[in-house]
Design an enzyme around this catalytic site. Structure first.
Site, mmCIF file in Angstrom:
data_model
loop_
_atom_site.group_PDB
_atom_site.id
_atom_site.type_symbol
_atom_site.label_atom_id
_atom_site.label_comp_id
_atom_site.label_asym_id
_atom_site.label_seq_id
_atom_site.Cartn_x
_atom_site.Cartn_y
_atom_site.Cartn_z
ATOM 1 N N HIS A 306 0.860 -1.182 0.000
ATOM 2 C CA HIS A 306 0.000 0.000 0.000
ATOM 3 C C HIS A 306 0.891 1.225 0.000
ATOM 4 O O HIS A 306 1.930 1.243 0.644
ATOM 5 C CB HIS A 306 -0.898 0.035 1.249
ATOM 6 C CG HIS A 306 -2.067 0.942 1.090
ATOM 7 N ND1 HIS A 306 -1.986 2.289 1.325
ATOM 8 C CD2 HIS A 306 -3.338 0.687 0.682
ATOM 9 C CE1 HIS A 306 -3.179 2.830 1.087
ATOM 10 N NE2 HIS A 306 -4.010 1.898 0.696
ATOM 11 N N ASP A 363 -7.926 -5.308 -0.210
ATOM 12 C CA ASP A 363 -8.393 -6.211 -1.279
ATOM 13 C C ASP A 363 -8.041 -7.674 -1.032
ATOM 14 O O ASP A 363 -8.532 -8.541 -1.755
ATOM 15 C CB ASP A 363 -7.785 -5.756 -2.608
ATOM 16 C CG ASP A 363 -8.362 -4.411 -3.010
ATOM 17 O OD1 ASP A 363 -7.584 -3.487 -3.258
ATOM 18 O OD2 ASP A 363 -9.603 -4.289 -3.018
HETATM 19 C C1 SDX Z 1 -6.225 0.016 -3.018
HETATM 20 O O1 SDX Z 1 -4.452 4.486 -2.076
HETATM 21 C C2 SDX Z 1 -5.405 3.898 -1.459
HETATM 22 O O2 SDX Z 1 -5.810 4.256 -0.393
HETATM 23 C C3 SDX Z 1 -5.981 2.704 -2.210
HETATM 24 C C4 SDX Z 1 -6.980 1.840 -1.457
HETATM 25 C C5 SDX Z 1 -8.278 2.582 -1.204
HETATM 26 O O3 SDX Z 1 -9.005 2.186 -0.263
HETATM 27 O O4 SDX Z 1 -8.625 3.479 -1.990
HETATM 28 O O5 SDX Z 1 -6.438 1.419 -0.225
HETATM 29 C C6 SDX Z 1 -7.366 0.606 -2.278
HETATM 30 O O6 SDX Z 1 -6.005 0.384 -4.138
HETATM 31 C C7 SDX Z 1 -5.338 -0.976 -2.309
HETATM 32 C C8 SDX Z 1 -4.138 -1.458 -3.205
HETATM 33 C C9 SDX Z 1 -4.655 -2.563 -4.145
HETATM 34 N N1 SDX Z 1 -3.591 -2.914 -5.096
HETATM 35 C C10 SDX Z 1 -2.944 -4.098 -4.981
HETATM 36 O O7 SDX Z 1 -3.126 -4.893 -4.079
HETATM 37 C C11 SDX Z 1 -1.952 -4.354 -6.125
HETATM 38 C C12 SDX Z 1 -0.663 -4.933 -5.561
HETATM 39 N N2 SDX Z 1 0.039 -3.844 -4.820
HETATM 40 C C13 SDX Z 1 1.036 -3.102 -5.508
HETATM 41 O O8 SDX Z 1 0.931 -3.010 -6.874
HETATM 42 C C14 SDX Z 1 1.545 -1.889 -4.750
HETATM 43 O O9 SDX Z 1 1.829 -2.290 -3.486
HETATM 44 C C15 SDX Z 1 0.676 -0.645 -4.695
HETATM 45 C C16 SDX Z 1 0.219 -0.229 -6.053
HETATM 46 C C17 SDX Z 1 -0.506 -0.880 -3.827
HETATM 47 C C18 SDX Z 1 1.503 0.473 -4.072
HETATM 48 O O10 SDX Z 1 2.501 0.786 -4.994
HETATM 49 P P1 SDX Z 1 3.667 1.816 -4.618
HETATM 50 O O11 SDX Z 1 3.413 2.539 -3.364
HETATM 51 O O12 SDX Z 1 3.927 2.607 -5.854
HETATM 52 O O13 SDX Z 1 4.865 0.838 -4.265
HETATM 53 P P2 SDX Z 1 6.001 0.480 -5.251
HETATM 54 O O14 SDX Z 1 5.396 -0.077 -6.503
HETATM 55 O O15 SDX Z 1 6.907 1.667 -5.351
HETATM 56 O O16 SDX Z 1 6.720 -0.719 -4.495
HETATM 57 C C19 SDX Z 1 7.782 -0.484 -3.586
HETATM 58 C C20 SDX Z 1 8.587 -1.791 -3.609
HETATM 59 C C21 SDX Z 1 9.033 -2.212 -5.020
HETATM 60 O O17 SDX Z 1 10.161 -3.039 -4.872
HETATM 61 P P3 SDX Z 1 11.662 -2.349 -5.061
HETATM 62 O O18 SDX Z 1 11.612 -1.474 -6.292
HETATM 63 O O19 SDX Z 1 11.853 -1.564 -3.776
HETATM 64 O O20 SDX Z 1 12.586 -3.541 -5.187
HETATM 65 O O21 SDX Z 1 7.742 -2.852 -3.141
HETATM 66 C C22 SDX Z 1 7.556 -3.784 -4.192
HETATM 67 C C23 SDX Z 1 7.906 -3.095 -5.478
HETATM 68 O O22 SDX Z 1 8.324 -4.031 -6.457
HETATM 69 N N3 SDX Z 1 6.132 -4.154 -4.166
HETATM 70 C C24 SDX Z 1 5.653 -5.377 -4.393
HETATM 71 C C25 SDX Z 1 4.266 -5.277 -4.219
HETATM 72 N N4 SDX Z 1 3.934 -4.012 -3.894
HETATM 73 C C26 SDX Z 1 5.098 -3.326 -3.873
HETATM 74 N N5 SDX Z 1 6.286 -6.529 -4.737
HETATM 75 C C27 SDX Z 1 5.458 -7.607 -4.892
HETATM 76 N N6 SDX Z 1 4.106 -7.584 -4.733
HETATM 77 C C28 SDX Z 1 3.488 -6.445 -4.397
HETATM 78 N N7 SDX Z 1 2.155 -6.421 -4.237
#
Ligand code: SDX
Length: 435
Positions: A306, A363
């Site tokens: 998140h 989710d």
């Molecule tokens: C919702 O914003 C809100 O409030 C949203 C929400 C709401 O109520 O409105 O809470 C609802 O949208 C919840 C999120 C649902 N999405 C998912 O579950 C999709 C999976 N999650 C990710 O795609 C991700 O965690 C996000 C999109 C939720 C957040 O993305 P960020 O903050 O841009 O994080 P990032 O992509 O910069 O990741 C930071 C690191 C990276 O690794 P490094 O580059 O440091 O090596 O964490 C890793 C990412 O690769 N990472 C993950 C991951 N999420 C982040 N690696 C594997 N699986 C994941 N799910």
């Protein structure tokens, strides 16, 4: 602590005031940055940028705190109805009995769709994605020139809010019925919001559907937990559209589209796809978690991580218990819940997720509840949209009511070609990069 920040550019110091919120959050007010220094800020994904001062929802991502108008999400999930929570978010206070009864009557009066609106559903292909129908039909409401479209005073706004909350539910059920080739079911006056939705989804002319208390309670909690989440992607979209002066229905329709993305509200469907993939492929949860750590695998652990929560998403904790409770009460076992638990355990024991503070989000478990209720997978994100509608309305109102509000128009740093000559057609060479 100082009440200003100092930025030094080319040896010149510039001071900007620090703003402190009611929960002690601090921000640099850079509203005079460009006019005094000539530079702008750059913040990909707005991870460090406050878009507004808002009084609706507070999140502390480090402590896993979520409060709607100061009320803890745990209390609302346990004690509040979705409509009472909607009124809290929109008007800032829990409604008194008279307010509650008036709004309930409005919701009931506004629940049906215009007869001609119902014809639109026949025009959608039977396999149309319900989110496409949802955003199209919410936008279409204004084609029927509801007097509530042009909000000029509080009573009109109240009726518009009731119309949107009521009709978004009717539209979702009508889209489902159209999709499965069953006749649309009219809302009933004697049912509450959640019971009415389930009635419109699952009743057929020859057999009415009566929601059990357990199922109605679980769906009510699901909607309460999804009702708002401050400046998330879809809500920021609603605020952006509201800032141009566009009406409530147009802004919320745009919010539905933003929510659809798999990184946002679309994740609740992607979680179930992931869990089914693990089940059907025979992959162990551990090996799936290992794959999700490899950036080149193209696999993410859906429902994990998140932008704001660097601790447990409080909603995920509540939904995990609620999923377990509902399955026990409806005497249903769902292998996906066991797989979800194993995935969570494997991830939370893995340094990759621990170091990056990646925890289950809203989710991760929500789909288990929707499955137990009988909501089809392609309707999961629509359910998120129904839940988020009060939050979108509250934020639209906050922008609309702010007399000092300016249209949202971010700046940029241009990195494209500098001055380029016009080349006559015969002299052009194909320089377009091959995709
Ligand atoms: C919702 O914003 C809100 O409030 C949203 C929400 C709401 O109520 O409105 O809470 C609802 O949208 C919840 C999120 C649902 N999405 C998912 O579950 C999709 C999976 N999650 C990710 O795609 C991700 O965690 C996000 C999109 C939720 C957040 O993305 P960020 O903050 O841009 O994080 P990032 O992509 O910069 O990741 C930071 C690191 C990276 O690794 P490094 O580059 O440091 O090596 O964490 C890793 C990412 O690769 N990472 C993950 C991951 N999420 C982040 N690696 C594997 N699986 C994941 N799910």
């Amino acid at each position: 602590m100082t009440d200003y920040a100092t930025i030094t550019i080319d040896g010149v110091e510039h001071q900007f005031p620090l703003v402190t919120g009611s929960e002690g959050e601090r921000a640099i007010d850079i509203s005079t940055l460009r006019s005094t220094t000539g530079v702008v800020t750059l913040d990909d994904g707005y991870a460090n940028t406050g878009a507004a001062q808002s009084a609706i929802t507070f999140i502390d991502g480090d402590k896993g705190i979520l409060r709607y108008r100061g009320v803890p999400i745990e209390d609302l999930a346990k004690h509040s109805s979705f409509i009472e929570t909607a009124e809290l978010l929109i008007w800032g206070e829990l409604p008194d009995p008279a307010q509650r009864d008036r709004f309930r009557q409005m919701l009931s009066d506004q629940a049906p769709l215009h007869r001609d609106m119902r014809k639109h559903f026949d025009g959608f292909p039977s396999d149309a994605h319900p989110m496409a129908i949802q955003s199209a039909m919410i936008n279409a409401i204004q084609a029927y020139d509801l007097p509530e479209i042009h909000i000029s005073d509080d009573p009109t706004f109240e009726r518009a809010a009731a119309a949107l909350i009521a009709k978004t539910r009717t539209i979702a059920a009508a889209a489902y019925k159209s999709h499965i080739g069953q006749p649309m079911v009219y809302p009933r006056h004697d049912l509450n919001y959640v019971e009415n939705f389930l009635h419109m989804m699952f009743s057929v002319p020859y057999r009415p559907y009566e929601a059990t208390p357990e199922v109605a309670h679980a769906l009510n909690m699901f909607l309460v937990l999804h009702a708002d989440h401050e400046q998330n992607c879809s809500t920021s979209t609603v605020r952006m559209v509201a800032s141009s002066g566009a009406n409530l229905f147009t802004a919320v329709s745009a919010g539905v589209n933003a929510l659809w993305g798999p990184l946002h509200g679309g994740a609740n469907m992607a979680v179930i796809d992931m869990l089914e993939d693990i089940r059907d492929s025979g992959t162990s949860p551990q090996s799936y978690v290992d794959k999700a750590k490899d950036r080149n695998s193209g696999v993410r652990l859906m429902g994990f991580g998140h932008r704001v929560y660097r601790n447990f998403d409080p909603r995920a904790k509540i939904l995990k218990e609620a999923a377990d409770d509902l399955l026990n009460k409806v005497k249903v076992t769902d292998p996906l819940l066991d797989i979800a638990r194993e995935v969570e355990a494997a991830a939370l024991a893995d340094d990759y997720f621990v170091e990056r503070k990646l925890y289950p989000n809203v989710d991760f478990y929500s789909g288990i509840i929707l499955r137990a209720i009988g909501i089809p997978l392609d309707m999961f994100t629509v359910m998120f949209a129904i839940g988020r509608t009060p939050g979108w309305i509250a934020h639209w109102k906050e922008v609309h009511d702010n007399a000092a509000q300016r249209i949202h128009r971010p700046r940029q740093v241009y990195v494209g070609p500098t001055l380029t000559e016009w080349v006559p057609r015969p002299d052009r060479k194909d320089k377009r990069k091959k995709r």
